[in-house]
Design an enzyme around this catalytic site. Structure first.
Site, PDB file in Angstrom:
ATOM      1  N   TYR A 149       0.844  -1.195   0.000  1.00  0.00           N
ATOM      2  CA  TYR A 149       0.000   0.000   0.000  1.00  0.00           C
ATOM      3  C   TYR A 149       0.880   1.246   0.000  1.00  0.00           C
ATOM      4  O   TYR A 149       0.650   2.188  -0.765  1.00  0.00           O
ATOM      5  CB  TYR A 149      -0.894  -0.029   1.243  1.00  0.00           C
ATOM      6  CG  TYR A 149      -1.830   1.157   1.383  1.00  0.00           C
ATOM      7  CD1 TYR A 149      -2.963   1.269   0.569  1.00  0.00           C
ATOM      8  CD2 TYR A 149      -1.609   2.137   2.344  1.00  0.00           C
ATOM      9  CE1 TYR A 149      -3.826   2.338   0.710  1.00  0.00           C
ATOM     10  CE2 TYR A 149      -2.477   3.208   2.493  1.00  0.00           C
ATOM     11  CZ  TYR A 149      -3.586   3.300   1.668  1.00  0.00           C
ATOM     12  OH  TYR A 149      -4.443   4.362   1.821  1.00  0.00           O
ATOM     13  N   LYS A 153       1.094   4.424  -2.729  1.00  0.00           N
ATOM     14  CA  LYS A 153       0.821   5.813  -2.359  1.00  0.00           C
ATOM     15  C   LYS A 153       2.065   6.691  -2.550  1.00  0.00           C
ATOM     16  O   LYS A 153       1.941   7.879  -2.843  1.00  0.00           O
ATOM     17  CB  LYS A 153       0.314   5.882  -0.915  1.00  0.00           C
ATOM     18  CG  LYS A 153      -1.093   5.270  -0.734  1.00  0.00           C
ATOM     19  CD  LYS A 153      -2.139   6.032  -1.545  1.00  0.00           C
ATOM     20  CE  LYS A 153      -3.567   5.634  -1.164  1.00  0.00           C
ATOM     21  NZ  LYS A 153      -4.578   6.372  -1.945  1.00  0.00           N
TER      22      LYS A 153
END
Lengths: 243, 423
Positions: A149, A153
């Site tokens: 993740y 990002k």
């Protein structure tokens, strides 16, 4: 009445932001994956005062469609685009699975970046408006508990940094939003504590940051300092931690 | 999750739903659908320990500003609806003492408010509702269509299925300021005379009574919407109680001091004032998690409706027990019937009191109060209850047998299990 495109409109932070915009009477173009959900959301926003709504269905993989979708959403010009779609993969489940890792990167990074690629020249020509992108504090430093993740990002954050650099010359605001822990369906499985924020509070923070033309915003504000500390930990020490 | 009164000892699991399309899967695994968990006792707790919170279904689907009709998902809370409709000149016809109640919860408990004498219960203003059974069947129920299902679902304690959507008829208002008149009274006769005199001349009426005073003194308050058309905003919470202290600060001494101070806060016998609707209607909403003031053991509320003559006996029992309540509320119900089979309000006087939970002594007090309620054919309010015996319930709610035919086999609350186990 402003015309605002919300991509990933059925996510919790996007919905909370859309409600604030509806109360201001804005026209909202809602882009999402599921038509039925978008319809329920549009009805809600119109009942709460939105000047009107339009719906756009999109797929995170079919990025070649985005030029046409942007053309459909554009109308006379967009005042604000909020990019809010994303997934939070279970780190344990994806970390040794190349396909699952690339799926997460596809949604969080490639799809969001493709939207911006389709939007950038139009905003440049328009010479104003704002693109606000929900990234995450997780992109600031890779941690063992969350690096798939986090990597997605980080890509998003770096892209928005560059786009801001480019579009600032045309008077366009590019806002990178870095929320910390937010109590949404995406984080339903987590135990909540003092650091957690409600989507309504994050939504209000996003609109305040857009209004003052900010480039980067941490929501709530204290995450700027938490992440500063995390970034300052020397690597030799950091690798011994289990963050 | 636990109920507002702090039940049960073992907290229940909570599932969440955001979208209609997620319901079929969730309804198969949960034991009950609930809203914001403001029911005091066990009507909102699942027998299987897994509750589905409807609060993610919080979309307003249509709002007709001409006719004053709002259609929304069942997890929308009443405060949200008030903020939507008040600025457009419409008002929810019935609100309870808290705005933190979902539409689904308001229907399932058929809540009443300070205007019961002129508007009846919440369910009377529901034009229709969408019910989803745990087997997936969907039914639109209204006073005209699937009427039996409608009557079983209004006041149906969430047992007939999941309330997914509802359509509510609003009432027009000139503004949301209230002209309020507060009158001190001494003695129940005085209260009853004031109630009778008030009749339907006032939209709202309610009384607070000092349950520790032998003279049954209190304040009778009545209100109408003001002609002044000033904008009315929701009031911000004053503070939130961060945690439940190990011992409750609510004890015999603090109660006596509070009640006496509360009675004497107004010197004149009669006082006229103007107030913000939100502030007057939902005073306790301004203190976040006020239920924690009763300490870790929590509290129980006792709310019953009885003939006026029985109120004195109830108050005497409470006074003798000495564990009385901060806010004892008295109200004369009207005669307007609700469509709900298990609706609580009926002609008579309703009395509501909070008691810190002390286990057996509190239960003993409740049993004494029950004896009086039963002897005059009164009823206890399921939404507040955690102790009522099955026999008492079934006597006060004789339609339970009809109700049973409409219960969803996939849903069961701890309340229903309790009052039905010896049936």
């Amino acid at each position: 009445m402003q015309r605002i495109l919300i991509i990933g409109a059925t996510s919790a932070i996007a919905m909370a932001t859309a409600r604030l915009l509806a109360q201001r009477g804005e026209f909202l173009v809602l882009a999402g994956r599921q038509q039925e959900r978008l319809q329920a959301l549009a009805a809600d926003l119109e009942a709460r005062g939105a000047g009107g709504t339009a719906l756009i269905e999109f797929d995170a993989v079919a990025t070649e469609d985005y030029q046409a979708l942007v053309a459909a959403a554009w109308g006379e010009g967009l005042d604000l685009v909020l990019l809010a779609h994303g997934v939070l993969p279970d780190q344990q489940a994806v970390q040794d699975d190349a396909a699952a890792t690339s799926r997460a990167l596809q949604v969080n990074a490639l799809s969001a970046i493709a939207w911006m690629a389709a939007l950038a020249s139009r905003f440049e020509a328009q010479g104003g408006g704002a693109i606000a992108v929900i990234s995450s504090v997780a992109g600031e430093r890779g941690r063992q508990s969350n690096y798939v993740y986090g990597a997605s990002k980080a890509a998003l954050t770096t892209y928005t940094d560059g786009l801001r650099n480019r579009l600032s010359k045309s008077g366009v605001t590019v806002l990178t939003i870095k929320p910390g822990f937010v109590d949404t369906p995406m984080t339903a499985g987590f135990k909540k504590g003092l650091l957690w924020a409600q989507p309504e509070a994050v939504a209000a923070g996003i609109l305040r940051a857009v209004e003052r033309g900010a480039g980067v915003v941490y929501l709530p504000w204290f995450w700027r300092y938490i992440m500063l500390v995390i970034k300052l930990i020397p690597e030799r020490l950091f690798i011994k931690l289990s963050l | 999750m636990r109920s507002w009164g702090g039940l049960p000892d073992q907290a229940q699991q909570q599932r969440r739903v955001q979208w209609r399309d997620q319901l079929p899967g969730l309804l198969a695994e949960i034991g009950l659908v609930a809203g914001l968990g403001r029911s005091y006792g066990d009507v909102g707790l699942a027998a299987n320990g897994v509750v589905l919170s409807s609060t993610g279904l919080d979309r307003v689907l249509a709002f007709d500003r001409e006719l004053g009709v709002v259609r929304c998902e069942a997890g929308v809370n009443l405060g949200d609806l008030l903020q939507l409709c008040i600025p457009t000149g419409w008002m929810l016809p019935v609100v309870p003492g808290s705005q933190f109640v979902t539409v689904g919860g308001a229907i399932a408990n058929d809540v009443h408010g300070k205007n019961h004498h002129v508007r009846g219960c919440f369910g009377r203003h529901v034009r229709g509702l969408l019910l989803q059974r745990t087997d997936g069947e969907e039914l639109w129920c209204s006073p005209q269509q699937n009427q039996h299902w409608f009557n079983a679902t209004v006041a149906g304690l969430g047992l007939t299925g999941c309330i997914v959507e509802a359509e509510i008829q609003l009432i027009p208002i000139t503004g949301a300021l209230l002209d309020i008149e507060t009158i001190k009274f001494e003695g129940l006769e005085d209260f009853l005379a004031l109630s009778a005199e008030t009749g339907d001349g006032f939209e709202y009426s309610v009384a607070w009574i000092d349950c520790l005073s032998k003279r049954s003194r209190g304040h009778f308050t009545r209100a109408n919407f003001s002609e002044q058309q000033l904008p009315v905003e929701p009031v911000a919470p004053l503070f939130s109680v961060p945690f439940a202290p190990p011992f409750s600060p609510v004890n015999a001494l603090s109660l006596r001091l509070f009640n006496s101070a509360y009675y004497h806060r107004q010197r004149a016998r009669r006082l006229a004032s103007t107030a913000n609707f939100y502030q007057w209607m939902f005073p306790l909403d301004r203190i976040g998690n006020w239920n924690r003031l009763y300490g870790r053991r929590g509290f129980r509320q006792y709310q019953c409706v009885v003939q006026a003559e029985a109120v004195a006996d109830l108050l005497q029992i409470i006074r003798r027990a000495g564990t009385g309540s901060l806010l004892a509320v008295l109200k004369q119900f009207g005669a307007i019937k609700s469509p709900g089979l298990l609706s609580f309000p009926r002609p008579g006087v309703t009395l509501a009191l909070d008691f810190p939970w002390r286990g057996e002594p509190t239960l003993e007090l409740f049993r004494q109060l029950d004896a009086v309620v039963v002897s005059v054919g009164g009823a206890i309010y399921p939404a507040k209850d955690a102790h009522m015996g099955g026999v008492d319930f079934r006597r006060a709610y004789p339609s339970w047998e009809i109700m049973e035919q409409y219960c969803d086999p996939g849903l069961l609350s701890l309340f229903w299990q309790r009052v039905m186990e010896d049936a």
